[in-house]
Design a protein around this motif. Structure first.
Motif, short mmCIF file in Angstrom:
data_model
loop_
_atom_site.label_atom_id
_atom_site.label_comp_id
_atom_site.label_asym_id
_atom_site.label_seq_id
_atom_site.Cartn_x
_atom_site.Cartn_y
_atom_site.Cartn_z
N ARG A 96 0.83 -1.21 0.00
CA ARG A 96 0.00 0.00 0.00
C ARG A 96 0.87 1.26 0.00
O ARG A 96 0.52 2.27 -0.61
N ARG A 185 -13.98 14.41 2.08
CA ARG A 185 -12.63 13.86 2.28
C ARG A 185 -12.00 13.45 0.97
O ARG A 185 -10.81 13.67 0.76
N LYS A 195 -2.35 6.89 1.50
CA LYS A 195 -2.10 7.36 2.87
C LYS A 195 -1.17 8.56 2.74
O LYS A 195 0.01 8.50 3.08
N TYR A 200 -4.97 14.13 5.90
CA TYR A 200 -5.29 14.23 7.32
C TYR A 200 -5.45 15.70 7.73
O TYR A 200 -6.38 16.06 8.44
N GLU A 231 -15.93 6.65 4.77
CA GLU A 231 -15.14 6.20 5.92
C GLU A 231 -15.56 6.99 7.14
O GLU A 231 -16.17 8.05 7.03
N THR A 234 -10.69 8.40 10.30
CA THR A 234 -9.59 7.72 9.61
C THR A 234 -9.71 6.21 9.79
O THR A 234 -8.72 5.49 9.88
N ASN A 236 -12.03 2.63 8.40
CA ASN A 236 -13.03 2.05 7.51
C ASN A 236 -14.27 1.75 8.35
O ASN A 236 -14.19 1.68 9.58
N LEU A 256 -9.48 4.32 1.73
CA LEU A 256 -8.21 3.67 2.05
C LEU A 256 -8.46 2.17 2.24
O LEU A 256 -9.34 1.80 3.02
N GLY A 258 -7.97 -0.52 4.01
CA GLY A 258 -7.43 -0.86 5.31
C GLY A 258 -7.06 -2.33 5.44
O GLY A 258 -7.79 -3.21 4.97
N VAL A 259 -5.95 -2.58 6.10
CA VAL A 259 -5.55 -3.97 6.38
C VAL A 259 -6.50 -4.55 7.43
O VAL A 259 -6.87 -5.73 7.36
N THR A 260 -6.92 -3.73 8.39
CA THR A 260 -7.88 -4.20 9.39
C THR A 260 -9.23 -4.46 8.72
O THR A 260 -9.94 -5.41 9.07
N GLY A 301 -9.37 -0.05 12.11
CA GLY A 301 -8.07 0.55 11.77
C GLY A 301 -6.99 0.02 12.70
O GLY A 301 -7.30 -0.53 13.77
N THR A 302 -5.75 0.17 12.30
CA THR A 302 -4.63 -0.38 13.07
C THR A 302 -4.55 0.19 14.49
O THR A 302 -4.29 -0.54 15.45
C1 PLP Z 1 -4.85 4.03 7.90
C2 PLP Z 1 -6.28 4.32 7.53
C3 PLP Z 1 -7.31 3.37 7.66
C4 PLP Z 1 -7.11 2.03 8.32
O1 PLP Z 1 -6.20 1.24 7.65
P1 PLP Z 1 -5.52 0.01 8.44
O2 PLP Z 1 -4.62 -0.59 7.44
O3 PLP Z 1 -6.61 -0.88 8.86
O4 PLP Z 1 -4.81 0.62 9.60
C5 PLP Z 1 -8.56 3.70 7.21
N1 PLP Z 1 -8.82 4.91 6.68
C6 PLP Z 1 -7.87 5.85 6.56
C7 PLP Z 1 -8.21 7.14 5.94
C8 PLP Z 1 -6.58 5.58 6.98
O5 PLP Z 1 -5.63 6.50 6.88
#
Ligand code: PLP
Length: 354
Positions: A96, A185, A195, A200, A231, A234, A236, A256, A258-260, A301-302
């Protein structure tokens, strides 16, 4: 381009670890003893070095400060009961990162630098991975343009770095969310899927406006009709409607990946939910709520893993939830954490040994 760069290590002569109470740490405030730094110039990556965490000396004309070629990632490292260190799905973050780099007209970071540099750095500062439950070591890779020149064009020089920051349980109380209808956004064709640092800064005004009227975050909606959800702050966002779990699709490039988010989709499917990645309108959400079928709403999110949403407000329509009765979001969080701390098997190969 160097094929397999040697990563030099300059060790810190002392540790700051004993100055910090790892049982009570604000997110993102403390950094470990070392950091990784590597420069890009003349069309190639130079020698990466892991060295003591320290300030940078930068020119005021630094391109990143003016035009915002800057991207980042967020990953966590965990310790299992035997004290072994693992990172959660770091290859997905690596990929990513380079997607973000491409969109921002920045050079690709080679896997040998990103992955091996990160692994070596975490190994060196392994003592900084907190032992306590719900704690982790947050890993922050980032890159910014470093030309000393204020002409508007892609920089020729860049700096890629990795920092490590111990984090406690990112306690997030169930959130009150305001459905945003004025500010935007991300738009199709924009940078929402990257990212990129500017995303942000650009979101802070709308969030501050929502906070003024008592909300914790906004739920972003599409730029054209303010109708389709994107979203939540920040994170998902997921909606449990009947036996379906719905999350906005990634196709428009406004979200984004997201890995989560991806991990949550997998776990929801294993729990028997029909997972739909598709456009979801606020009207559909309200209809489901009126029909008594909107069971749970949560962000992923992480940093926080899963954040429960206890109130969702659209115009004057308020959806209140009794989060204490929820089953799904807490189960996802428990399962993810069990995998991360090595308490259960890792059937998907998500944990990456340091
Ligand atoms: C980092 C982020 C996420 C979550 O992504 P993960 O990989 O799950 O941490 C979701 N939305 C936004 C805008 C982000 O910057």
């Amino acid at each position: 381009m160097i094929a397999t760069p040697e990563i030099n290590i300059i060790r810190s002569t002392q540790t700051k670890l004993n100055e910090i109470d790892l049982t009570n740490i604000p997110f993102g405030k403390y950094f470990s003893d070392h950091m990784l730094e590597v420069d890009y110039a003349d069309g190639e990556w130079k020698q990466p070095v892991i060295k003591p965490y320290q300030h940078l000396s930068l020119a005021p004309s630094l391109a990143a400060l003016h035009y915002g070629q800057a991207i980042f990632e967020g990953i966590k490292a965990y310790k299992n009961a035997a004290g072994e260190a693992f990172m959660f799905r770091p290859l997905d973050n690596f990929k990513r990162f380079n997607v973000s780099a491409e969109r921002m007209q920045m050079p690709q970071v080679p896997e040998a630098i990103f992955m091996e540099g990160m692994r070596m750095l975490v190994e060196l500062d392994k003592a900084w991975i907190p032992e306590q439950e719900d704690h982790a070591l947050y890993i922050r890779p980032f890159m910014f343009s470093s030309d000393e020149m204020i002409g508007v064009r892609p920089s020729e020089q860049y700096k890629f770095m990795i920092l490590l920051s111990p984090t406690g349980p990112y306690y997030s109380a169930p959130m009150r969310i305001y459905v945003e209808e004025k500010y935007v956004r991300a738009v199709p064709g924009g940078v929402g899927y990257a990212k990129a640092a500017g995303n942000y800064g650009a979101a802070m005004y709308a969030t501050a406006e929502a906070k003024k009227i008592g909300y914790d975050q906004v739920l972003w909606t599409d730029a054209f009709e303010h109708k389709y959800v994107q979203e939540c702050g920040t994170m998902n966002v997921f909606f449990i409607i009947g036996n379906h779990a719905i999350t906005p699709e990634l196709d428009a490039g406004t979200i984004l990946a997201g890995v989560t988010r991806q991990s949550t989709i997998t776990l929801l499917q294993e729990m028997g939910f029909i997972v739909e990645e598709r456009p979801l309108s606020i009207d559909d959400i309200i209809s489901a709520h009126k029909a008594g079928l909107l069971y749970e709403v949560f962000g992923t999110g992480t940093a926080a893993t899963i954040s429960l949403i206890r109130e969702l407000r659209y115009k004057d329509y308020v959806m209140d939830f009794d989060v204490d009765k929820w089953q799904v979001a807490p189960a996802i969080k428990t399962r993810l954490n069990a995998i991360r701390y090595g308490q259960v098997a890792d059937p998907h190969g998500w944990m990456y040994r340091v």
